[in-house]
Design an enzyme around this catalytic site. Structure first.
Site, PDB file in Angstrom:
ATOM      1  N   ASP A   9      57.202  -6.494  75.862  1.00 34.73           N
ATOM      2  CA  ASP A   9      58.633  -6.537  76.150  1.00 34.73           C
ATOM      3  C   ASP A   9      59.018  -5.171  76.720  1.00 34.73           C
ATOM      4  O   ASP A   9      58.732  -4.147  76.096  1.00 34.73           O
ATOM      5  CB  ASP A   9      59.372  -6.804  74.838  1.00 34.73           C
ATOM      6  CG  ASP A   9      60.875  -6.939  75.018  1.00 34.73           C
ATOM      7  OD1 ASP A   9      61.438  -6.314  75.938  1.00 34.73           O
ATOM      8  OD2 ASP A   9      61.484  -7.658  74.210  1.00 34.73           O
ATOM      9  N   ASP A  33      67.252  -8.149  82.333  1.00 39.14           N
ATOM     10  CA  ASP A  33      68.593  -7.559  82.339  1.00 39.14           C
ATOM     11  C   ASP A  33      69.296  -7.785  80.996  1.00 39.14           C
ATOM     12  O   ASP A  33      69.848  -6.852  80.396  1.00 39.14           O
ATOM     13  CB  ASP A  33      69.376  -8.217  83.486  1.00 39.14           C
ATOM     14  CG  ASP A  33      70.566  -7.409  83.966  1.00 39.14           C
ATOM     15  OD1 ASP A  33      70.735  -6.262  83.508  1.00 39.14           O
ATOM     16  OD2 ASP A  33      71.322  -7.945  84.810  1.00 39.14           O
TER      17      ASP A  33
HETATM   18  N1  AR6 Z   1      60.225  -7.694  79.231  1.00 40.39           N
HETATM   19  C1  AR6 Z   1      59.405  -7.748  80.315  1.00 40.39           C
HETATM   20  N2  AR6 Z   1      59.446  -8.725  81.238  1.00 40.39           N
HETATM   21  C2  AR6 Z   1      60.353  -9.712  81.055  1.00 40.39           C
HETATM   22  C3  AR6 Z   1      61.251  -9.737  79.951  1.00 40.39           C
HETATM   23  C4  AR6 Z   1      61.160  -8.665  79.024  1.00 40.39           C
HETATM   24  N3  AR6 Z   1      61.953  -8.590  77.952  1.00 40.39           N
HETATM   25  N4  AR6 Z   1      62.040 -10.839  80.080  1.00 40.39           N
HETATM   26  C5  AR6 Z   1      61.648 -11.485  81.205  1.00 40.39           C
HETATM   27  N5  AR6 Z   1      60.622 -10.817  81.785  1.00 40.39           N
HETATM   28  P1  AR6 Z   1      64.019 -11.839  85.506  1.00 40.39           P
HETATM   29  P2  AR6 Z   1      64.659 -11.537  88.377  1.00 40.39           P
HETATM   30  C6  AR6 Z   1      59.888 -11.119  83.049  1.00 40.39           C
HETATM   31  O1  AR6 Z   1      64.523 -13.222  85.514  1.00 40.39           O
HETATM   32  O2  AR6 Z   1      63.765 -12.656  88.725  1.00 40.39           O
HETATM   33  C7  AR6 Z   1      69.093 -11.866  85.606  1.00 40.39           C
HETATM   34  O3  AR6 Z   1      70.062 -12.794  85.240  1.00 40.39           O
HETATM   35  C8  AR6 Z   1      60.039 -12.508  83.629  1.00 40.39           C
HETATM   36  O4  AR6 Z   1      59.119 -13.391  83.008  1.00 40.39           O
HETATM   37  O5  AR6 Z   1      64.404 -10.957  84.389  1.00 40.39           O
HETATM   38  O6  AR6 Z   1      64.604 -10.277  89.199  1.00 40.39           O
HETATM   39  C9  AR6 Z   1      69.683 -10.696  86.377  1.00 40.39           C
HETATM   40  O7  AR6 Z   1      70.969 -10.376  85.921  1.00 40.39           O
HETATM   41  C10 AR6 Z   1      59.705 -12.265  85.097  1.00 40.39           C
HETATM   42  O8  AR6 Z   1      58.292 -12.177  85.295  1.00 40.39           O
HETATM   43  O9  AR6 Z   1      64.491 -11.034  86.853  1.00 40.39           O
HETATM   44  C11 AR6 Z   1      69.689 -11.201  87.767  1.00 40.39           C
HETATM   45  O10 AR6 Z   1      70.816 -12.017  88.005  1.00 40.39           O
HETATM   46  C12 AR6 Z   1      60.277 -10.863  85.367  1.00 40.39           C
HETATM   47  O11 AR6 Z   1      60.419 -10.272  84.066  1.00 40.39           O
HETATM   48  C13 AR6 Z   1      68.437 -12.053  87.839  1.00 40.39           C
HETATM   49  O12 AR6 Z   1      68.183 -12.469  86.506  1.00 40.39           O
HETATM   50  C14 AR6 Z   1      61.610 -10.840  86.073  1.00 40.39           C
HETATM   51  O13 AR6 Z   1      62.424 -11.913  85.627  1.00 40.39           O
HETATM   52  C15 AR6 Z   1      67.246 -11.259  88.311  1.00 40.39           C
HETATM   53  O14 AR6 Z   1      66.131 -12.102  88.413  1.00 40.39           O
END
Ligand code: AR6
Length: 164
Positions: A9, A33
């Site tokens: 995480d 986020d």
């Molecule tokens: N730690 C590490 N990686 C993570 C975690 C965590 N706690 N949670 C998810 N991931 P995303 P995006 C992974 O959706 O695609 C939000 O609503 C996840 O599995 O967090 O850039 C923002 O506000 C994936 O591989 O970001 C924006 O509106 C990666 O992190 C939008 O989502 C990114 O997933 C951004 O979307």
């Protein structure tokens, strides 16, 4: 710069700065986020509002306090929303380039990155990994360690495979 990968995480990383996969409004969201704002506490949002009254452009990066996180700073980036048709790959690589520039401005030596755009924004995972590694491998930076944080075992394996 060393490139490392851990499964875990991003909010639990003991690094100088963690990178947030934000959106242009910079007022929180889901995924990384949501986790960063929850774990960092209200100081993160307050700093986003104060320092980025108009948010950030896609492909750009900007820093705030990390509040209650172990890290000192959050470097927010805005990845392209592939699902909505933002498929210009240079916007994705720009997130990593800009994040490293901001890390250098801050003097951050260890930086943890999520796979920007690979979640809600729907960027194909293998190419999201390739984009991050391309930038890291050619980066001219004072950052000592870029740590990719894989959320889940499959992602960890996929990153390891490309790292070689
Ligand atoms: N730690 C590490 N990686 C993570 C975690 C965590 N706690 N949670 C998810 N991931 P995303 P995006 C992974 O959706 O695609 C939000 O609503 C996840 O599995 O967090 O850039 C923002 O506000 C994936 O591989 O970001 C924006 O509106 C990666 O992190 C939008 O989502 C990114 O997933 C951004 O979307």
């Amino acid at each position: 710069m060393r490139i490392t990968v851990v499964e875990g995480d991003i909010t639990e990383q003991d690094v100088d700065a963690v990178v947030n996969a934000a959106n242009r409004a910079m007022r929180g969201g889901s995924g990384v986020d949501g986790a960063i704002h929850r774990a960092g506490g209200p100081a993160v949002l307050e700093d986003c509002i104060r320092r980025f009254p108009h948010g950030l452009a896609t492909g750009d990066a900007g820093w705030t306090t990390a509040g209650d996180l172990a890290a000192r700073w959050v470097i927010h980036v805005v990845g392209p929303n592939h699902t909505r048709g933002e498929t210009d790959r240079s916007l994705l690589t720009s997130c990593y380039v800009r994040a490293l520039e901001v890390a250098d401005e801050l003097g951050a030596r260890t930086v943890a990155f999520p796979l920007v755009s690979a979640g809600v924004y729907g960027w194909p995972k293998d190419d999201a990994i390739a984009a991050a590694l391309e930038v890291f491998r050619s980066a001219d930076t004072r950052v000592d360690e870029a740590r990719l944080v894989a959320f889940g075992h499959d992602t960890y394996d996929a990153i390891k495979a490309q790292l070689g």
